[in-house]
Motif scaffolding. Structure first.
Motif, mmCIF file in Angstrom:
data_model
loop_
_atom_site.group_PDB
_atom_site.id
_atom_site.type_symbol
_atom_site.label_atom_id
_atom_site.label_comp_id
_atom_site.label_asym_id
_atom_site.label_seq_id
_atom_site.Cartn_x
_atom_site.Cartn_y
_atom_site.Cartn_z
ATOM 1 N N ARG A 51 -83.017 46.026 56.452
ATOM 2 C CA ARG A 51 -84.021 46.017 55.472
ATOM 3 C C ARG A 51 -83.605 46.363 54.139
ATOM 4 O O ARG A 51 -84.268 46.230 53.237
ATOM 5 C CB ARG A 51 -85.323 46.890 55.746
ATOM 6 N N HIS A 52 -82.383 46.911 54.054
ATOM 7 C CA HIS A 52 -81.814 47.435 52.769
ATOM 8 C C HIS A 52 -82.764 47.950 51.859
ATOM 9 O O HIS A 52 -82.940 47.691 50.602
ATOM 10 C CB HIS A 52 -81.087 46.182 52.146
ATOM 11 N N PRO A 53 -83.049 49.305 52.373
ATOM 12 C CA PRO A 53 -83.957 49.944 51.320
ATOM 13 C C PRO A 53 -83.326 50.437 50.106
ATOM 14 O O PRO A 53 -82.205 50.829 50.082
ATOM 15 C CB PRO A 53 -84.816 51.216 52.148
ATOM 16 N N SER A 54 -84.197 50.631 48.905
ATOM 17 C CA SER A 54 -83.764 51.323 47.749
ATOM 18 C C SER A 54 -83.523 52.608 47.727
ATOM 19 O O SER A 54 -83.188 53.431 47.110
ATOM 20 C CB SER A 54 -84.515 50.740 46.805
ATOM 21 N N ALA A 75 -75.909 55.565 54.814
ATOM 22 C CA ALA A 75 -76.488 54.784 53.771
ATOM 23 C C ALA A 75 -75.852 54.405 52.574
ATOM 24 O O ALA A 75 -75.818 53.329 51.929
ATOM 25 C CB ALA A 75 -78.028 55.431 53.433
ATOM 26 N N LEU A 76 -75.231 55.473 52.214
ATOM 27 C CA LEU A 76 -74.176 55.038 51.141
ATOM 28 C C LEU A 76 -72.981 54.225 51.385
ATOM 29 O O LEU A 76 -72.536 53.658 50.259
ATOM 30 C CB LEU A 76 -73.948 56.595 50.199
ATOM 31 N N GLY A 81 -75.538 52.117 45.804
ATOM 32 C CA GLY A 81 -76.605 52.106 44.765
ATOM 33 C C GLY A 81 -77.936 52.764 45.418
ATOM 34 O O GLY A 81 -78.937 52.939 44.615
ATOM 35 N N MET A 82 -78.032 52.872 46.625
ATOM 36 C CA MET A 82 -79.220 53.401 47.387
ATOM 37 C C MET A 82 -79.335 54.625 46.762
ATOM 38 O O MET A 82 -78.427 55.609 46.864
ATOM 39 C CB MET A 82 -78.956 53.322 48.809
ATOM 40 N N ARG A 83 -80.660 55.235 46.596
ATOM 41 C CA ARG A 83 -80.920 56.686 46.504
ATOM 42 C C ARG A 83 -81.217 57.247 47.781
ATOM 43 O O ARG A 83 -81.896 56.776 48.472
ATOM 44 C CB ARG A 83 -82.059 56.649 45.345
ATOM 45 N N VAL A 84 -80.437 58.474 47.850
ATOM 46 C CA VAL A 84 -80.888 58.956 48.970
ATOM 47 C C VAL A 84 -81.084 60.590 48.696
ATOM 48 O O VAL A 84 -80.508 61.168 47.973
ATOM 49 C CB VAL A 84 -79.376 59.106 49.999
ATOM 50 N N VAL A 85 -82.220 61.030 49.422
ATOM 51 C CA VAL A 85 -82.776 62.365 49.375
ATOM 52 C C VAL A 85 -82.828 62.867 50.618
ATOM 53 O O VAL A 85 -83.397 62.471 51.572
ATOM 54 C CB VAL A 85 -84.349 62.581 48.885
ATOM 55 N N VAL A 100 -76.262 62.616 46.780
ATOM 56 C CA VAL A 100 -77.368 62.766 47.548
ATOM 57 C C VAL A 100 -78.138 63.887 46.944
ATOM 58 O O VAL A 100 -77.501 64.839 46.583
ATOM 59 C CB VAL A 100 -76.904 62.818 48.939
ATOM 60 N N LYS A 101 -79.399 63.803 46.845
ATOM 61 C CA LYS A 101 -80.195 64.872 46.348
ATOM 62 C C LYS A 101 -80.627 65.655 47.345
ATOM 63 O O LYS A 101 -80.994 65.336 48.753
ATOM 64 C CB LYS A 101 -81.369 64.298 45.344
ATOM 65 N N PHE A 102 -80.830 66.961 47.272
ATOM 66 C CA PHE A 102 -81.509 68.109 48.153
ATOM 67 C C PHE A 102 -82.769 68.342 47.720
ATOM 68 O O PHE A 102 -82.910 68.844 46.610
ATOM 69 C CB PHE A 102 -80.588 68.972 48.664
#
Length: 118
Positions: A51-54, A75-76, A81-85, A100-102
């Motif tokens: 699905r290639h989520p953003s 994911a990265l 360019g994918m945003r990952v939290v 990656v954000k926490f």
């Protein structure tokens, strides 16, 4: 009009606690995302490929063999360019992958929506 639905970004929520997963998914849906929900990283990895989520939001501790941090790196690796939290009740034991954000649980809705919108 269905055009708004077609232009929505895809977000992936990975959380083994069904109540928390549903709450995050509801917030993102109201924030104009199409949301895919997964309870483990292995299923989420398949969703990322298909699905290639953003946006990916994942708990650190998950059922299965892969952690949320390993999923974040996966994911990265698939899309820089994918945003990952990543979210957790405890700070991560080690360093997170670059970019990656926490967010610490409990995650406040406005904080989550702000990170999702970036």
């Amino acid at each position: 009009m269905t055009h708004g639905k077609m232009l929505r970004q895809v977000a992936l929520v990975v959380e083994d606690d069904a109540i928390q997963r549903d709450m995050i998914a509801l917030l993102l849906d109201e924030g104009h995302f199409d949301v895919i929900q997964c309870e483990d990283a292995e299923t989420a990895a398949l969703a990322i490929k298909r699905r290639h989520p953003s946006l990916v939001i994942t708990d650190i501790k998950l059922t299965g063999k892969m952690t949320g941090i390993e999923l974040a790196q996966f994911a990265l690796d698939c899309d820089r360019g994918m945003r990952v939290v990543v979210i957790s009740g405890e700070p991560p034991a080690g360093a997170l992958p670059d970019g990656v954000k926490f967010l610490e649980k409990p995650v406040y809705p406005l904080t989550l929506l702000r990170e999702a919108a970036l």
